[in-house]
Design a protein around this motif. Structure first.
Motif, PDB file in Angstrom:
ATOM      1  N   SER A 184      43.311  43.731  34.715  1.00 49.34           N
ATOM      2  CA  SER A 184      41.885  43.429  34.653  1.00 49.34           C
ATOM      3  C   SER A 184      41.518  42.279  35.582  1.00 49.34           C
ATOM      4  O   SER A 184      40.726  41.412  35.244  1.00 49.34           O
ATOM      5  N   GLY A 185      42.146  42.299  36.749  1.00 54.45           N
ATOM      6  CA  GLY A 185      41.738  41.330  37.746  1.00 54.45           C
ATOM      7  C   GLY A 185      42.385  39.979  37.586  1.00 54.45           C
ATOM      8  O   GLY A 185      41.702  38.964  37.494  1.00 54.45           O
ATOM      9  N   ALA A 186      43.722  39.934  37.497  1.00 53.39           N
ATOM     10  CA  ALA A 186      44.424  38.657  37.530  1.00 53.39           C
ATOM     11  C   ALA A 186      45.612  38.811  38.479  1.00 53.39           C
ATOM     12  O   ALA A 186      46.532  39.565  38.206  1.00 53.39           O
TER      13      ALA A 186
ATOM     14  N   GLN C  40      39.184  46.879  27.620  1.00 59.35           N
ATOM     15  CA  GLN C  40      38.700  47.663  28.765  1.00 59.35           C
ATOM     16  C   GLN C  40      37.753  48.757  28.298  1.00 59.35           C
ATOM     17  O   GLN C  40      36.701  48.994  28.905  1.00 59.35           O
ATOM     18  N   TYR C  75      41.148  37.190  32.060  1.00 55.69           N
ATOM     19  CA  TYR C  75      41.049  38.169  33.146  1.00 55.69           C
ATOM     20  C   TYR C  75      39.649  38.193  33.749  1.00 55.69           C
ATOM     21  O   TYR C  75      38.661  38.254  33.013  1.00 55.69           O
ATOM     22  N   SER C  76      39.607  38.192  35.087  1.00 58.96           N
ATOM     23  CA  SER C  76      38.308  38.040  35.740  1.00 58.96           C
ATOM     24  C   SER C  76      37.397  39.248  35.552  1.00 58.96           C
ATOM     25  O   SER C  76      36.197  39.140  35.712  1.00 58.96           O
ATOM     26  N   GLN C  77      37.969  40.416  35.225  1.00 59.73           N
ATOM     27  CA  GLN C  77      37.098  41.583  35.101  1.00 59.73           C
ATOM     28  C   GLN C  77      36.401  41.683  33.752  1.00 59.73           C
ATOM     29  O   GLN C  77      35.484  42.481  33.592  1.00 59.73           O
ATOM     30  N   PHE C  78      36.866  40.895  32.798  1.00 57.84           N
ATOM     31  CA  PHE C  78      36.171  40.899  31.514  1.00 57.84           C
ATOM     32  C   PHE C  78      34.994  39.943  31.587  1.00 57.84           C
ATOM     33  O   PHE C  78      35.111  38.839  32.103  1.00 57.84           O
TER      34      PHE C  78
END
Lengths: 501, 120, 165
Positions: A184-186, C40, C75-78
């Protein structure tokens, strides 16, 4: 037009392809990745059948060991040895994991494999499961690769349907199942222990090693973790033998490596070349040289963990150990070419900004050290640093290298150390002369109007901050105190009268 | 679930279809459809080939997809496999090039030189 | 690391969304390491991770709120904040600023009745102030999703918003 110009009807005839040798990318662009039959047609799953029907798990590991295959994710650890450690570990359950969290800016070979040949990863992981005694695998993919996720899922479903995954595979009595887990983007989750924490549903922070994953990995069970490109070599090694693979490459680095060529180069793209190919061949022959007749300054390998290869090493044979020896590293395979217009201090700053942003914050040397390092670089690029700062920055680099918990922190200072080693004069120019020789660092940049100015007043009109003054038909001047160095005047001048100084 | 024997049968059957060992019976048009290809506009090209084959009722020609071939600057990229002939690679093509390729190459048997790579 | 900012926008989940989430969570109950896939899925369903949704996950999967919050913020997408369907970015780089982009930003704030970094109550617009985006010749610059507007004045703000309607 010169008479040598000939028409090439197939890509295979271009210089770009002639110097390549494709193992990991062998099927990419050849087969339909969403059709398992086409993979099977090109010897797909033949290696798995061979392993199941005529090799013991130890024989599989012996072949991988003898081939000399080393991890393609960056570290270069011998893959067979890793498998052996995990096989030897005692555990009621073991896991096979695939690192598909390709995060280095500029590298995209893993995406290419998953989008072009996903079954190669599935087959190799199943073979690894057989070798170490695991019946469950996980592929950890970054969520930024939706097409790769989709194609891999289709491939897993097809393999299950054909009985190539699941229980009692091909009626042999062996079991192996595979699941996809998304990142998730890390960026730090590319580090092996952080990746496992993430699969377990935790914050993706690294764990201290030892214990190594081979002993205590995912869910505290013995685990093998390799990256996509490493897996993409496995089936071919099983089919063609260890000697075939080890006949390619150098003494300590066997086989091929995929590079993502980028930056100031004519042919950007993915290339797979035997280990030991020189940088010159990659850039001049395969890459087609540097556009615009500019001069080669450096090639950056290894992304934020790597370093630069300067012109004096242009004939270096690329392999793991040669790159380490000159202060860079193989990394996952990004190869960014830079020319005279790139400022090396600025490049180091770019990578530090990246690692600083991605530092997970668990250990102090990385969390605070990268921040301090970035501050030094900002000081240098804005012309406020002195010689003592340069020295302090260097010792901070070594401190971070020695004390950070994981690979991300330990390698974070590499871009700085490597550019300081080969381009010390550029650092000195920034610090002592307050100049950026490449004209990149804005705060050290000055736009100057030369006598070629015709006094057309265009630049004065275009300047967004009104820093340019002058009357019609007279040479204009720039008020340096007002100027924000946006470069609009230089772009708009029809007489090339404005230069960077 | 398949047996080992069945996997080998699939292998032989598909090799024939793809013309791996001997010329295939059908022409194949393969469009590079990895993320990079899609981003540079390969999907409309793929759709245009599909449509053209269907509308013109052209027999013995299939349109397929493949992953990344590696040469980014030439995307969208299409390979044409005519049985018994060397493969032809078309580069930087858009959907507007499709009808000419179908007409001159697929039907007429003559590769369209202006869409192939030229080099010194 | 930036400071965590929590949304003031009221939670407006629908029963359909909750049903979709609960179905997914039921599937994930037996999965080892289910938290990442759960978050997610939740973000896909709701567009962000409001505290109410985190609570449902916490209760269903029997994972503490602290742990969920820790993962969600790592996490950057959360995202803990809803994102507007229309993202308005006003450049506050030097060139834009001296040409009046600060006033332009204020005008957007006034019209949308939100602060920079926030989203409107209906979830339609979010407003951000960005660093130099490198088109100084067009200063002041505003981007709406992918579209770039140059030489924007305070008077243009209403028109730009009207275009998005």
């Amino acid at each position: 037009m010169s008479k040598n110009v000939s028409s090439v009807t197939s890509l295979n005839d271009t210089a770009f392809y002639k110097n390549q040798y494709r193992i990991a990318l062998r099927n990419c662009g050849i087969i339909d990745p969403e059709n398992i039959d086409e993979y099977i047609a090109y010897d797909g799953y033949k290696a798995l059948i061979k392993a199941y029907s005529s090799m013991t798990p130890q024989e599989v590991i012996d072949v991988i060991k003898a081939s000399g295959l080393r991890g393609r994710g960056g570290g270069g650890f011998p893959t067979g040895t890793k498998w052996q450690f995990t096989k030897n570990s005692v555990g009621d359950k073991k896991f096979v994991c695939c690192n598909a969290d390709e995060g280095d800016p500029g590298a995209f070979m893993d995406r290419a494999v998953m989008e072009g040949d996903p079954h190669a990863v599935i087959e190799a992981m199943t073979i690894a499961g057989y070798a170490i005694g695991a019946d469950q695998g996980y592929v950890y993919i970054r969520a930024e690769y939706p097409l790769a996720v989709k194609r891999l899922q289709i491939a897993i479903n097809q393999a299950k349907e054909y009985g190539l995954l699941g229980k009692n595979i091909l009626n042999t009595g062996y079991n192996f199942d595979l699941e996809i887990r998304l990142g998730s983007g890390a960026f730090v989750c590319g580090e092996e222990t952080a990746l496992m924490n993430s699969i377990e549903g935790k914050r993706g922070e690294p764990r201290p090693r030892p214990p190594f994953p081979a002993v205590k990995g995912l869910f505290a069970k013995p685990t093998v973790l390799n990256n996509v490109e490493t897996y993409a070599n496995i089936a071919q090694i099983i089919l063609n033998g260890a000697e075939w693979f080890s006949s390619m490459g150098t003494v300590k680095s066997k086989g091929t490596k995929v590079f993502a060529l980028g930056g100031k180069i004519v042919n950007t793209g993915l290339v797979e070349i035997p280990m030991g190919t020189t940088l010159r061949t990659i850039i001049e022959e395969i890459g087609g040289g540097i556009p615009g007749g500019k001069k080669f300054k450096a090639a950056q390998t290894g992304g934020p963990s790597g370093g630069c290869i300067p012109p004096e090493h242009f004939d270096i044979e690329i392999d793991y150990d040669n790159l380490i020896a000159i202060g860079s590293m193989m990394g996952s395979g990004g190869l960014i070419v830079m020319d005279e217009d790139n400022c090396m201090v600025d490049i180091a700053k770019f990578f530090l900004e990246f690692t600083q942003e991605e530092s997970c914050g668990k250990c102090t040397p990385c969390r605070i050290g990268t921040q301090r390092l970035l501050e030094y670089l900002e000081k240098i690029t804005s012309g406020n640093a002195d010689m003592q700062d340069l020295e302090d920055m260097e010792s901070l680099c070594y401190y971070i290298k020695d004390n950070a918990l994981c690979g991300l922190g330990q390698t974070a200072p590499n871009p700085v150390l490597s550019t300081m080693r080969y381009f010390k004069d550029e650092y000195l120019a920034h610090v002592r002369d307050k100049k950026c020789p490449a004209g990149v660092c804005k705060k050290l940049l000055k736009f100057i109007i030369t006598d070629a100015c015709k006094g057309c007043t265009l630049c004065a009109k275009k300047c967004p901050v009104g820093a340019i003054s002058g009357t019609v038909k007279n040479v204009h001047t720039i008020d340096q105190a007002k100027c924000i160095k946006c470069g609009v005047c230089m772009e708009s001048c029809k007489f090339s009268a404005i230069i960077k100084g | 679930m398949k047996t080992i024997e069945e996997i080998y049968q699939i292998r032989e059957k598909t090799r024939k279809k793809l013309g791996v060992d001997a010329p295939a019976s059908e022409t194949r048009i393969v469009v590079g459809l990895a993320t990079c290809g899609v981003a540079s506009g390969a999907k409309p090209v793929y759709d245009a080939f599909k449509k053209a084959i269907k509308e013109n009722k052209i027999k013995k020609v299939t349109v397929g997809q493949a992953g990344c071939i590696g040469m980014c600057k030439f995307e969208p990229l299409v390979q044409v496999f005519v049985p018994g002939q060397p493969v032809v690679t078309y580069v930087n093509i858009g959907a507007d090039a499709v009808s000419q390729i179908i007409e001159e190459h697929i039907l007429g048997g003559k590769p369209v030189a202006k869409y192939t790579i030229t080099q010194e | 690391m930036s400071k965590i900012k929590l949304t003031k926008v009221a939670f407006k989940g629908t029963t359909a969304q909750e049903k979709a989430l609960r179905t997914k969570l039921a599937e994930l109950k037996s999965v080892e390491g289910a938290l990442m896939p759960a978050l997610q899925a939740a973000q896909n369903i709701y567009g962000y991770l409001p505290i109410e949704v985190q609570r449902i996950i916490s209760e269903t999967l029997d994972i503490s709120m602290e742990e969920i919050f820790g993962v969600a913020t790592f996490y950057s997408q959360f995202s803990l904040n809803p994102q507007g369907k229309i993202q308005i970015s006003v450049c506050l780089g030097t060139a834009c600023y001296v040409k009046g982009s600060g006033d332009v930003l204020d005008k957007f704030k006034e019209n949308l009745k939100i602060d920079a970094g926030d989203v409107t109550g209906d979830g339609k617009y979010s407003l951000v102030a960005t660093r130099c985006i490198g088109c100084c010749g067009l200063a002041p610059v505003v981007t709406v999703n992918e579209k770039v507007y140059g030489k924007v004045t305070v008077d243009d703000v209403a028109n730009i918003l009207a275009e998005t309607k």
